[in-house]
Design a protein around this motif. Structure first.
Motif, PDB file in Angstrom:
ATOM      1  N   TRP A  51      -9.606 -14.013  -3.846  1.00  0.00           N
ATOM      2  CA  TRP A  51      -8.637 -14.561  -2.900  1.00  0.00           C
ATOM      3  C   TRP A  51      -9.018 -14.251  -1.449  1.00  0.00           C
ATOM      4  O   TRP A  51      -8.166 -14.238  -0.563  1.00  0.00           O
ATOM      5  CB  TRP A  51      -7.237 -14.041  -3.144  1.00  0.00           C
ATOM      6  N   GLY A  52     -10.287 -13.954  -1.188  1.00  0.00           N
ATOM      7  CA  GLY A  52     -10.700 -13.604   0.165  1.00  0.00           C
ATOM      8  C   GLY A  52     -10.333 -12.199   0.581  1.00  0.00           C
ATOM      9  O   GLY A  52     -10.376 -11.875   1.771  1.00  0.00           O
ATOM     10  N   ASN A  53     -10.028 -11.332  -0.396  1.00  0.00           N
ATOM     11  CA  ASN A  53      -9.575  -9.975  -0.085  1.00  0.00           C
ATOM     12  C   ASN A  53     -10.343  -8.952  -0.923  1.00  0.00           C
ATOM     13  O   ASN A  53     -10.448  -9.105  -2.144  1.00  0.00           O
ATOM     14  CB  ASN A  53      -8.077  -9.848  -0.360  1.00  0.00           C
ATOM     15  N   PRO A  54     -10.864  -7.887  -0.303  1.00  0.00           N
ATOM     16  CA  PRO A  54     -11.673  -6.917  -1.054  1.00  0.00           C
ATOM     17  C   PRO A  54     -10.871  -6.110  -2.071  1.00  0.00           C
ATOM     18  O   PRO A  54     -11.413  -5.716  -3.109  1.00  0.00           O
ATOM     19  CB  PRO A  54     -12.243  -6.014   0.046  1.00  0.00           C
ATOM     20  N   ASP A  55      -9.587  -5.845  -1.806  1.00  0.00           N
ATOM     21  CA  ASP A  55      -8.773  -5.114  -2.788  1.00  0.00           C
ATOM     22  C   ASP A  55      -8.614  -5.917  -4.068  1.00  0.00           C
ATOM     23  O   ASP A  55      -8.682  -5.373  -5.177  1.00  0.00           O
ATOM     24  CB  ASP A  55      -7.388  -4.800  -2.212  1.00  0.00           C
ATOM     25  N   GLY A 262       4.465 -10.932  -0.715  1.00  0.00           N
ATOM     26  CA  GLY A 262       5.052  -9.864   0.082  1.00  0.00           C
ATOM     27  C   GLY A 262       4.849  -8.493  -0.522  1.00  0.00           C
ATOM     28  O   GLY A 262       4.394  -7.553   0.149  1.00  0.00           O
ATOM     29  N   ALA A 263       5.180  -8.333  -1.788  1.00  0.00           N
ATOM     30  CA  ALA A 263       5.050  -7.017  -2.436  1.00  0.00           C
ATOM     31  C   ALA A 263       3.589  -6.597  -2.511  1.00  0.00           C
ATOM     32  O   ALA A 263       3.243  -5.432  -2.243  1.00  0.00           O
ATOM     33  CB  ALA A 263       5.671  -7.059  -3.827  1.00  0.00           C
ATOM     34  N   TRP A 264       2.722  -7.535  -2.860  1.00  0.00           N
ATOM     35  CA  TRP A 264       1.292  -7.221  -2.927  1.00  0.00           C
ATOM     36  C   TRP A 264       0.752  -6.868  -1.547  1.00  0.00           C
ATOM     37  O   TRP A 264       0.024  -5.885  -1.387  1.00  0.00           O
ATOM     38  CB  TRP A 264       0.547  -8.438  -3.491  1.00  0.00           C
ATOM     39  N   GLY A 265       1.128  -7.641  -0.530  1.00  0.00           N
ATOM     40  CA  GLY A 265       0.572  -7.443   0.794  1.00  0.00           C
ATOM     41  C   GLY A 265       1.054  -6.192   1.503  1.00  0.00           C
ATOM     42  O   GLY A 265       0.389  -5.708   2.420  1.00  0.00           O
ATOM     43  N   THR A 266       2.212  -5.685   1.096  1.00  0.00           N
ATOM     44  CA  THR A 266       2.775  -4.492   1.752  1.00  0.00           C
ATOM     45  C   THR A 266       2.624  -3.239   0.907  1.00  0.00           C
ATOM     46  O   THR A 266       3.210  -2.199   1.222  1.00  0.00           O
ATOM     47  CB  THR A 266       4.259  -4.719   2.087  1.00  0.00           C
ATOM     48  N   ALA A 267       1.841  -3.311  -0.165  1.00  0.00           N
ATOM     49  CA  ALA A 267       1.590  -2.123  -0.987  1.00  0.00           C
ATOM     50  C   ALA A 267       0.891  -1.059  -0.143  1.00  0.00           C
ATOM     51  O   ALA A 267       0.058  -1.384   0.714  1.00  0.00           O
ATOM     52  CB  ALA A 267       0.738  -2.493  -2.197  1.00  0.00           C
ATOM     53  N   PRO A 268       1.238   0.219  -0.337  1.00  0.00           N
ATOM     54  CA  PRO A 268       0.609   1.283   0.455  1.00  0.00           C
ATOM     55  C   PRO A 268      -0.915   1.231   0.375  1.00  0.00           C
ATOM     56  O   PRO A 268      -1.489   1.093  -0.702  1.00  0.00           O
ATOM     57  CB  PRO A 268       1.156   2.563  -0.205  1.00  0.00           C
ATOM     58  N   GLY A 269      -1.543   1.293   1.541  1.00  0.00           N
ATOM     59  CA  GLY A 269      -2.997   1.306   1.604  1.00  0.00           C
ATOM     60  C   GLY A 269      -3.661  -0.040   1.469  1.00  0.00           C
ATOM     61  O   GLY A 269      -4.898  -0.122   1.403  1.00  0.00           O
ATOM     62  N   ARG A 270      -2.857  -1.109   1.431  1.00  0.00           N
ATOM     63  CA  ARG A 270      -3.442  -2.443   1.260  1.00  0.00           C
ATOM     64  C   ARG A 270      -4.397  -2.770   2.411  1.00  0.00           C
ATOM     65  O   ARG A 270      -4.070  -2.594   3.585  1.00  0.00           O
ATOM     66  CB  ARG A 270      -2.345  -3.510   1.202  1.00  0.00           C
ATOM     67  N   ASN A 271      -5.589  -3.243   2.084  1.00  0.00           N
ATOM     68  CA  ASN A 271      -6.605  -3.587   3.072  1.00  0.00           C
ATOM     69  C   ASN A 271      -6.455  -5.061   3.437  1.00  0.00           C
ATOM     70  O   ASN A 271      -6.892  -5.945   2.689  1.00  0.00           O
ATOM     71  CB  ASN A 271      -7.995  -3.302   2.501  1.00  0.00           C
ATOM     72  N   LEU A 272      -5.825  -5.321   4.572  1.00  0.00           N
ATOM     73  CA  LEU A 272      -5.623  -6.681   5.053  1.00  0.00           C
ATOM     74  C   LEU A 272      -6.176  -6.820   6.460  1.00  0.00           C
ATOM     75  O   LEU A 272      -6.158  -5.867   7.245  1.00  0.00           O
ATOM     76  CB  LEU A 272      -4.127  -7.036   5.095  1.00  0.00           C
ATOM     77  N   SER A 273      -6.640  -8.013   6.786  1.00  0.00           N
ATOM     78  CA  SER A 273      -6.987  -8.271   8.177  1.00  0.00           C
ATOM     79  C   SER A 273      -5.727  -8.208   9.023  1.00  0.00           C
ATOM     80  O   SER A 273      -4.605  -8.379   8.521  1.00  0.00           O
ATOM     81  CB  SER A 273      -7.625  -9.653   8.313  1.00  0.00           C
TER      82      SER A 273
END
Length: 398
Positions: A51-55, A262-273
């Protein structure tokens, strides 16, 4: 870029390393002579989707089943050559991914390829694949088609299964595909929709106010091409005002985003641009009453356009409002660009209608595109007419 990019360089940024293994299910079929690429939001059995995300690449398990939208061309004999880069979790209009890189626009290498189906567009425009699958929520097939000089189809909402595809905004997400020419786009579409016959003359409507949105002479150039398509009447598309359309689109799309990611993107330590982090945070602030008020507005807009189009109408609009931004453009310029082009792309997105993006002209050395919006399930008519029109880029644009 001082020198034209090499095919290897384009491939390196268009395709993702975790999806480079080719796949072929059948040796024969109507698409057996074609290769295709798949946006890295689609599940393919045995492959990971990042999905374009390393996590997600690190944590997600290989898919256990292949998305039906991918099975269709595979069973028709086409060879999948790899999965392609995307804006992170499909949140983008430009194709800029800080984790995996920004694919190259082969038609304008100093400019972005458009997103979020960026790698798919880059691969097709470079001739690395005959066609590519993507998704379109708010323009993610149509904008890269315009930027890279491609044909692109956003299908009627719900007509092509989105099972096994990452959901970004489920009441808007659609599946579609990109190709270099109308014939290939039609051939791929026949695998999904059945035979497509010759075009009957459509009832063309030029959305005159939509051509006032592009900047710097682009609207005038595109209007000239639009007027060459045949007998057409001019209409006012934005009877309620452009802001009414945008004020309806924004809360619904953001609420969808918050509900799914929302829940996935705000998980602690989530690596987002930073850009995607801010987008998800903005989505969390949308008020329920704002969403509720937008629902009937969307239905009213849909009813008006469906009635206007009937079973033979097509609305002609510009695909994007400007040339692709430079790869070096600041984030502020990207935001301003997004809002202007969203005024054009939100029309089909809100009303759930199919739209075909068509290369129309070259402006200052960059491709620019026209689009046709049809009534529900009118893909066959759109595709047949687009093929019958021939190459629009050879028509006078001034």
């Amino acid at each position: 870029m001082p020198n034209p990019p090499s095919a290897d360089e384009i491939a390196r940024l268009a395709f993702v390393d975790h999806g480079r293994a080719p796949l072929r299910l059948k040796e024969s079929g109507p698409l057996s002579d074609l290769t295709f690429a798949v946006k890295d939001l689609f599940d393919i059995a045995g492959y990971r989707s990042a999905w374009g995300n390393p996590d997600q690449l690190r944590d997600g398990a290989p898919a256990v089943a292949t998305a039906p939208a991918v099975l269709v061309p595979l069973v028709a004999g086409a060879t999948m050559i790899g999965k392609t880069n995307t804006d992170e979790v499909a949140c983008g209009m430009f194709g800029m991914n800080p984790h995996f890189g920004t694919p190259i626009n082969p038609k304008a290498p100093d400019r972005v390829p458009g997103g979020s189906s960026s790698g798919s567009a880059s691969a097709v425009a470079a001739g690395l694949a005959d066609f590519a699958l993507g998704t379109d929520t708010g323009g993610s097939i149509r904008v890269p088609a315009s930027f890279c000089g491609l044909y692109g189809l956003r299908t009627t909402y719900g007509r092509v299964s989105a099972a096994g595809v990452m959901a970004m905004a489920p009441s808007f997400d659609t599946v579609g595909w990109l190709a270099n020419d109308a014939r290939t786009l039609r051939r791929v579409s026949e695998a999904y929709f059945g035979p497509i016959g010759t075009a009957r003359p459509p009832r063309l409507m030029i959305a005159r106010d939509a051509f006032d949105i592009p900047v710097g002479g682009i609207g005038e150039a595109l209007l000239s091409v639009a007027q060459s398509l045949g007998t057409a009447r001019e209409i006012t598309l934005y009877e309620e005002g452009v802001e009414h359309w945008l004020d309806t689109f924004r809360p619904l799309q953001l609420h969808d985003l918050w509900s799914t990611l929302g829940a996935w993107g705000t998980a602690p330590g989530r690596n987002l641009s930073q850009a995607v982090h801010e987008r998800i945070q903005l989505a969390s602030t949308v008020k329920p009453e704002t969403v509720a008020a937008a629902v009937p507005r969307r239905e009213a807009l849909t009813d008006r356009l469906v009635d206007l189009l009937g079973d033979d109408g097509m609305i002609v609009i510009p695909t994007a409002h400007d040339l692709p931004p430079l790869r070096s453009a600041p984030v502020s310029a990207q935001i301003a660009f997004r809002e202007k082009t969203l005024a054009l792309t939100s029309v089909a997105s809100l009303t759930r209608l199919p739209q075909i993006a068509i290369p129309a002209a070259s402006f200052e050395g960059c491709p620019i595109g026209l689009s046709l919006i049809g009534g529900p399930r009118s893909e066959k008519q759109l595709l047949a007419f687009a093929e019958a029109m021939g190459d629009l880029t050879t028509r006078p644009s001034s």
